[in-house]
Structure formats: structure tokens, C-alpha cells
Scaffold this motif. Structure first.
Motif, PDB file in Angstrom:
ATOM      1  N   HIS A 140      -5.330   3.383  -9.052  1.00 61.08           N
ATOM      2  CA  HIS A 140      -5.869   2.473 -10.068  1.00 61.08           C
ATOM      3  C   HIS A 140      -4.815   1.454 -10.517  1.00 61.08           C
ATOM      4  O   HIS A 140      -5.042   0.244 -10.471  1.00 61.08           O
ATOM      5  N   GLU A 141      -3.646   1.948 -10.874  1.00 57.67           N
ATOM      6  CA  GLU A 141      -2.667   1.035 -11.477  1.00 57.67           C
ATOM      7  C   GLU A 141      -1.859   0.228 -10.465  1.00 57.67           C
ATOM      8  O   GLU A 141      -1.483  -0.906 -10.727  1.00 57.67           O
ATOM      9  N   HIS A 142      -1.580   0.810  -9.314  1.00 64.04           N
ATOM     10  CA  HIS A 142      -0.694   0.112  -8.362  1.00 64.04           C
ATOM     11  C   HIS A 142      -1.419  -0.497  -7.173  1.00 64.04           C
ATOM     12  O   HIS A 142      -0.851  -1.316  -6.461  1.00 64.04           O
ATOM     13  N   LEU A 143      -2.655  -0.022  -6.905  1.00 59.57           N
ATOM     14  CA  LEU A 143      -3.369  -0.592  -5.756  1.00 59.57           C
ATOM     15  C   LEU A 143      -4.563  -1.432  -6.184  1.00 59.57           C
ATOM     16  O   LEU A 143      -5.233  -2.046  -5.359  1.00 59.57           O
ATOM     17  N   GLY A 144      -4.878  -1.413  -7.462  1.00 60.81           N
ATOM     18  CA  GLY A 144      -5.901  -2.316  -7.974  1.00 60.81           C
ATOM     19  C   GLY A 144      -7.344  -1.853  -7.814  1.00 60.81           C
ATOM     20  O   GLY A 144      -8.266  -2.647  -7.981  1.00 60.81           O
ATOM     21  N   PHE A 198       0.831  -1.196   0.000  1.00 60.19           N
ATOM     22  CA  PHE A 198       0.000   0.000   0.000  1.00 60.19           C
ATOM     23  C   PHE A 198       0.872   1.255   0.000  1.00 60.19           C
ATOM     24  O   PHE A 198       0.711   2.152  -0.826  1.00 60.19           O
ATOM     25  N   LEU A 199       1.852   1.289   0.922  1.00 60.05           N
ATOM     26  CA  LEU A 199       2.655   2.507   1.061  1.00 60.05           C
ATOM     27  C   LEU A 199       3.540   2.750  -0.156  1.00 60.05           C
ATOM     28  O   LEU A 199       3.698   3.875  -0.609  1.00 60.05           O
ATOM     29  N   GLN A 200       4.091   1.665  -0.712  1.00 60.71           N
ATOM     30  CA  GLN A 200       4.918   1.890  -1.900  1.00 60.71           C
ATOM     31  C   GLN A 200       4.057   2.309  -3.090  1.00 60.71           C
ATOM     32  O   GLN A 200       4.433   3.166  -3.879  1.00 60.71           O
ATOM     33  N   GLY A 201       2.862   1.715  -3.171  1.00 56.22           N
ATOM     34  CA  GLY A 201       1.977   2.057  -4.285  1.00 56.22           C
ATOM     35  C   GLY A 201       1.593   3.522  -4.272  1.00 56.22           C
ATOM     36  O   GLY A 201       1.574   4.184  -5.304  1.00 56.22           O
ATOM     37  N   ILE A 202       1.330   4.044  -3.091  1.00 59.45           N
ATOM     38  CA  ILE A 202       0.816   5.413  -3.010  1.00 59.45           C
ATOM     39  C   ILE A 202       1.939   6.440  -2.827  1.00 59.45           C
ATOM     40  O   ILE A 202       1.737   7.645  -2.947  1.00 59.45           O
ATOM     41  N   VAL A 235       0.051  -2.758 -12.237  1.00 59.18           N
ATOM     42  CA  VAL A 235       1.503  -2.757 -12.130  1.00 59.18           C
ATOM     43  C   VAL A 235       1.851  -3.383 -10.788  1.00 59.18           C
ATOM     44  O   VAL A 235       1.430  -2.895  -9.748  1.00 59.18           O
ATOM     45  N   GLN A 236       2.573  -4.474 -10.809  1.00 64.20           N
ATOM     46  CA  GLN A 236       2.895  -5.168  -9.559  1.00 64.20           C
ATOM     47  C   GLN A 236       4.245  -4.689  -9.044  1.00 64.20           C
ATOM     48  O   GLN A 236       5.255  -4.865  -9.688  1.00 64.20           O
ATOM     49  N   LYS A 242     -13.343  -2.364  -2.151  1.00 62.46           N
ATOM     50  CA  LYS A 242     -13.430  -3.708  -1.581  1.00 62.46           C
ATOM     51  C   LYS A 242     -14.901  -4.060  -1.312  1.00 62.46           C
ATOM     52  O   LYS A 242     -15.375  -5.147  -1.663  1.00 62.46           O
ATOM     53  N   SER A 243     -15.614  -3.096  -0.711  1.00 58.63           N
ATOM     54  CA  SER A 243     -17.000  -3.397  -0.337  1.00 58.63           C
ATOM     55  C   SER A 243     -17.890  -3.539  -1.567  1.00 58.63           C
ATOM     56  O   SER A 243     -18.945  -4.127  -1.507  1.00 58.63           O
ATOM     57  N   GLU A 244     -17.461  -2.965  -2.693  1.00 58.86           N
ATOM     58  CA  GLU A 244     -18.262  -3.063  -3.914  1.00 58.86           C
ATOM     59  C   GLU A 244     -17.798  -4.230  -4.787  1.00 58.86           C
ATOM     60  O   GLU A 244     -18.257  -4.381  -5.916  1.00 58.86           O
ATOM     61  N   GLY A 245     -16.822  -4.979  -4.304  1.00 54.34           N
ATOM     62  CA  GLY A 245     -16.262  -6.066  -5.113  1.00 54.34           C
ATOM     63  C   GLY A 245     -15.501  -5.549  -6.325  1.00 54.34           C
ATOM     64  O   GLY A 245     -15.440  -6.178  -7.372  1.00 54.34           O
ATOM     65  N   ARG A 246     -14.926  -4.355  -6.195  1.00 56.73           N
ATOM     66  CA  ARG A 246     -14.213  -3.770  -7.324  1.00 56.73           C
ATOM     67  C   ARG A 246     -12.738  -3.492  -7.014  1.00 56.73           C
ATOM     68  O   ARG A 246     -12.158  -2.522  -7.471  1.00 56.73           O
ATOM     69  N   LEU A 247     -12.185  -4.344  -6.164  1.00 51.37           N
ATOM     70  CA  LEU A 247     -10.753  -4.224  -5.894  1.00 51.37           C
ATOM     71  C   LEU A 247     -10.072  -5.396  -6.592  1.00 51.37           C
ATOM     72  O   LEU A 247     -10.233  -6.546  -6.192  1.00 51.37           O
ATOM     73  N   GLY A 248      -9.344  -5.074  -7.671  1.00 55.05           N
ATOM     74  CA  GLY A 248      -8.743  -6.162  -8.443  1.00 55.05           C
ATOM     75  C   GLY A 248      -7.265  -6.297  -8.156  1.00 55.05           C
ATOM     76  O   GLY A 248      -6.739  -5.734  -7.193  1.00 55.05           O
TER      77      GLY A 248
END
Ligand code: ASP
Length: 433
Positions: free
Chosen positions: A295-299, A266-270, A424-425, A414-420
Motif C-alpha cells: 500500500h505505502e511503497h507500491l501504490g 518494485f523489489l525495493q518496495g517489497i 512513500v517514494q 492496475k486493471s481496476e484503475g486503483r494503482l496510485g
């Protein structure tokens, strides 16, 4: 250098900028040199980011909302978003109040220091008081009235009208949902591609980020007031920073508990968005980067990030509300006032509302602080007490504002089922097992 992650490049730019600033103040004419030849590049960088904000909101929000395909989903997500934003803000103010009451940083300010600070800074704070007076003169429903623009071109012509642009984009998206698919498709396709172009433009701007932050920080150092004042306000500044740090921990924990994403991921992504927030002191200028990273790094899927983040940048400012609570009570302590529990609870309400009303630009939190002080019956002259350290604290609170928005977007997704899975990993394993 080429293969270094973006946040490292930005961090190096920041460190070199600070070092360069300190070096240049030692030379005669060094300050002017930085202001004339270095600072403009920082300004160009911030302008380029701001330039992207309105088109980004239009493109991403219209395509995000229209992809939801169902208005009830939109209202459900909207309600959830605003609720979580409110809860996190109240938590932030409460943490601020608990800390400032425990540490009592205002009691360490002597009468002499107080008089000195008030007399040297009262002129500088006048502009904040005037701006706050302007805002206060408007009626209670003014915020609602201001949200609905009477002209979209007019609204888009100023970044401070972000909420109006958001309103238009959501309204437009709803119109698109209600159209039959064959009629809506060309417009949706257009905005989809439009959005892709804007995202590419952000990538290009980010290439310049290390140089931009170098210029911004070098200029900040040569323009900052003397170090003695920082010492007098040290306890106050530490209290704010400690509270802000606790907020970052809380966010990381919330993300871990609700989504299972590991703190380092999380911290590196943001982090590039956090570093930019720190360097620019503006959540609005940072918004394009926050959106891209989330969007790209946290999904977080774009339907959620494009909706939650622009709204968050304008109404969710946990760092600002925490700072307002600490600053208000600190000033009261420095003036020898004892605030009752009732007054402090009043501060929870006014600091929450004031942070919602603060614009996402440098120094905005201080303008709204005037209103918090007035409500609590604390002398406005106290603004001069905290003025000298406001900029560094503004940089820190903006980091928290941006991180808070990113956190809430993850919780909503997450609560909407929209966390993929992140596109970019940064790491091999993102989630707890
Ligand atoms: N600079 C802050 C932001 O843009 C607002 C403030 O607290 O002054 O989020």
C-alpha cells in the motif's frame, strides 16, 4: 545506522544472526545459550506479528470492502484475483516440472545415500504424514465447509482459521455496502480508525525487525543438521532455488509490463516483506508487513490490497507449489521410478490444489506434499530424503509466496484503475517513461 533503509537494517540483522549462530556452535554450551537466551526474542517477534494478523484482516478488509460501494465491483475483483492466482500457480508448477525433468537431480542419489537418509529421517517425517492423513480423511467439499465459521469469536481465536476471518470480514463489508450511508458511516469510521491504529502497531513492530531476525537466524543455525547432508541434496536444492528465482524474475517482469513500475522500485518496495518471509518462513506472519509495503511503497490502493493480500496469503503459494512439483519428481527419480506424462500432469493439478490447501506457516508445504506423493503413487518414505534441507527451502519458497501475492495485488489494482502513486517514494522516478 539511523538513516539506513529498513531492508538494509533487516539484512544486517540476518547476517549478524547467521554469523553469531556459527560462532556459538563452536563453544561448548553455546547452542544452549542461544536457545535459552536468544531464540525467545525471535519467538516474541513472530508472535507480535501473528498477533496483528486477525485484527488487521478485520480492520482493513471491512473498511476496504465497504469503500468499494458496489457489490458487483467486489465480485469482479474477486473473480479476477482468484483467476490470476490460479494461473501463476500453474505456471510455477510447470516451471518446477520442466526443471526437475531437465536436471534429473534424483538420479545423482546413490542407493547408499538413499537408504541412509530414509533410515535417519523416517521418524522425523511421521508427524507430517499423520497430519496429511487427517486432512485426507475429510470429504471433497470440506474446504468450502471450513470457510464458513459457526462462531466468529472462535474463528478469530486461531490464526489457522484465517480464511474464516476473511469470509466474515467480506460478509460484514457487504452488509455495510447495503446499508444507507448515514447508518453505515459510524461503523465505517470506526473500522477506518481501527485500521490506522493497527498500521501504527505494525510500524512499531518493524522497529524490532532487525533484532527479531537476528534471533531467529542465530537459533536456526545452531539447530540445523550437519553440512554433509546438504551436499548430498545439493542438486535438488539448487533446482528448487533456480525455479524460485525464475518466479521472482517473472513477477518483476509482469509488474513492469502491466504497470510500468521499474524492477528496482518494485523489489525495493517489497524487500522488507521478502526478508521477513525468509526469516520467519511464514506468509501469515509476514502478511501485516506485506500489506503495509504494497500500500505505502507500491501504490496499491487499500480497497485492493486489503482484499487481495489476505486471500493470497492463504491460497496463493507459487513457491510452495513449485517446490512440491520438484520434490515429488526428485523422490520418484531417487527411487528409480519413471513418471509418465499423465502422472506429471496429475502432479500439476494436485500440487496446485495442495498449495492452496497449505497453511501459511513453516513446514506446511511438506504436509501437503504427502498428498501429492500419494496421488502420484510415489513412496511416502521419500519424504525422509528431502527433510534435511526443507527448512532453508521453506524460507526461500515463502519469499516467492509473498512476492507472488504482492505482484497479483499490483496487477489487480492496475486493471481496476486503483494503482496510485506510492505514499512513500523510495525513488524519484517509479515508472518507465
Ligand atoms: N512456509 C510457507 C508459507 O508460509 C508454506 C510452505 O511452503 O511450507 O508460505
Amino acid at each position: 545506522m539511523k538513516n539506513l533503509a529498513l531492508h538494509w537494517k533487516i539484512l544486517i540483522g540476518m547476517v549478524l544472526g547467521v554469523a553469531f549462530g556459527f560462532l556459538m556452535v563452536n563453544f561448548s554450551g553455546g547452542k544452549e545459550l542461544v536457545l535459552d537466551w536468544v531464540k525467545p526474542f525471535g519467538t516474541i517477534f513472530i508472535n507480535a506479528l501473528k498477533l496483528i494478523a486477525v485484527p488487521l484482516i478485520l480492520g482493513s478488509l471491512i473498511s476496504g470492502v465497504s469503500d468499494l460501494k458496489d457489490i458487483s465491483k467486489l465480485s469482479k475483483m474477486g473473480g479476477k484475483t482468484v483467476m490470476i492466482y490460479l494461473v501463476t500457480t500453474v505456471v510455477a508448477v510447470t516451471i518446477g516440472l520442466v526443471l526437475v525433468n531437465s536436471f534429473q537431480p534424483g538420479s545423482s542419489i546413490s542407493d547408499k545415500t538413499r537408504t541412509e537418509l530414509v533410515s535417519s529421517y523416517s521418524e522425523s517425517t511421521q508427524k507430517y504424514k499423520d497430519e496429511a492423513a487427517n486432512q485426507k480423511r475429510q470429504g471433497p467439499l470440506n474446504a468450502l465447509v471450513e470457510m464458513v465459521p459457526d462462531n466468529i469469536i472462535g474463528a478469530s481465536s486461531e490464526n489457522k482459521n484465517m480464511l474464516q476471518v476473511i469470509f466474515f470480514a467480506i460478509f460484514f463489508g457487504v452488509g455495510l455496502i447495503l446499508l444507507p450511508e448515514d447508518k453505515a458511516k459510524p461503523v465505517k469510521d470506526f473500522f477506518y480508525s481501527f485500521n490506522e491504529v493497527i498500521l501504527k502497531m505494525i510500524d512499531l513492530i518493524m522497529l524490532a525487525a532487525p533484532y527479531g531476525v537476528f534471533a531467529l537466524l542465530a537459533a536456526l543455525i545452531v539447530e540445523s543438521p550437519s553440512a554433509d547432508l546438504f551436499a548430498a541434496l545439493g542438486w535438488y536444492a539448487l533446482t528448487v532455488v533456480l525455479g524460485l528465482f525464475m518466479m521472482i524474475m517473472i513477477y518483476t517482469l509482469l509488474v513492469y509490463i502491466f504497470s510500468g513500475m521499474k524492477p528496482k522500485v518494485f523489489l525495493q518496495g517489497i524487500s522488507p516483506a521478502q526478508l521477513l518471509a525468509f526469516s520467519t518462513s511464514s506468509s501469515a506472519a509476514t502478511l501485516p508487513v506485506t500489506m503495509e509495503r504494497v500500500h505505502e511503497h507500491l501504490g496499491v490502493e487499500e480497497e485492493v490490497s486489503s482484499f487481495v493480500l489476505p486471500i493470497g496469503a492463504t491460497i496463493n503459494m507459487d513457491g510452495t507449489s513449485l517446490y512440491q512439483a520438484v520434490a515429488a519428481v526428485f523422490i520418484a527419480q531417487a527411487f528409480g521410478m519413471d513418471l509418465s506424462l499423465g502422472v506429471q500432469l496429475g502432479i500439476v493439478a494436485t500440487a496446485t490444489l495442495a498449495s492452496i490447501g497449505s497453511a501459511a506457516v513453516p513446514g506446511a508445504g511438506m504436509v501437503m506434499l504427502v498428498i501429492v506423493l500419494a496421488q502420484a503413487g510415489i513412496p511416502e518414505a521419500g519424504l525422509a530424503l528431502i527433510f534435511a534441507v526443507d527448512r532453508p527451502l521453506d524460507m526461500c519458497r515463502t519469499v516467492v509466496n509473498v512476492t507472488g501475492d504482492a505482484t497479483v495485488s499490483m496487477l489487480v489494482a492496475k486493471s481496476e484503475g486503483r494503482l496510485g502513486k506510492p505514499m512513500v517514494q523510495d525513488w524519484d522516478d517509479n515508472y518507465k517513461k
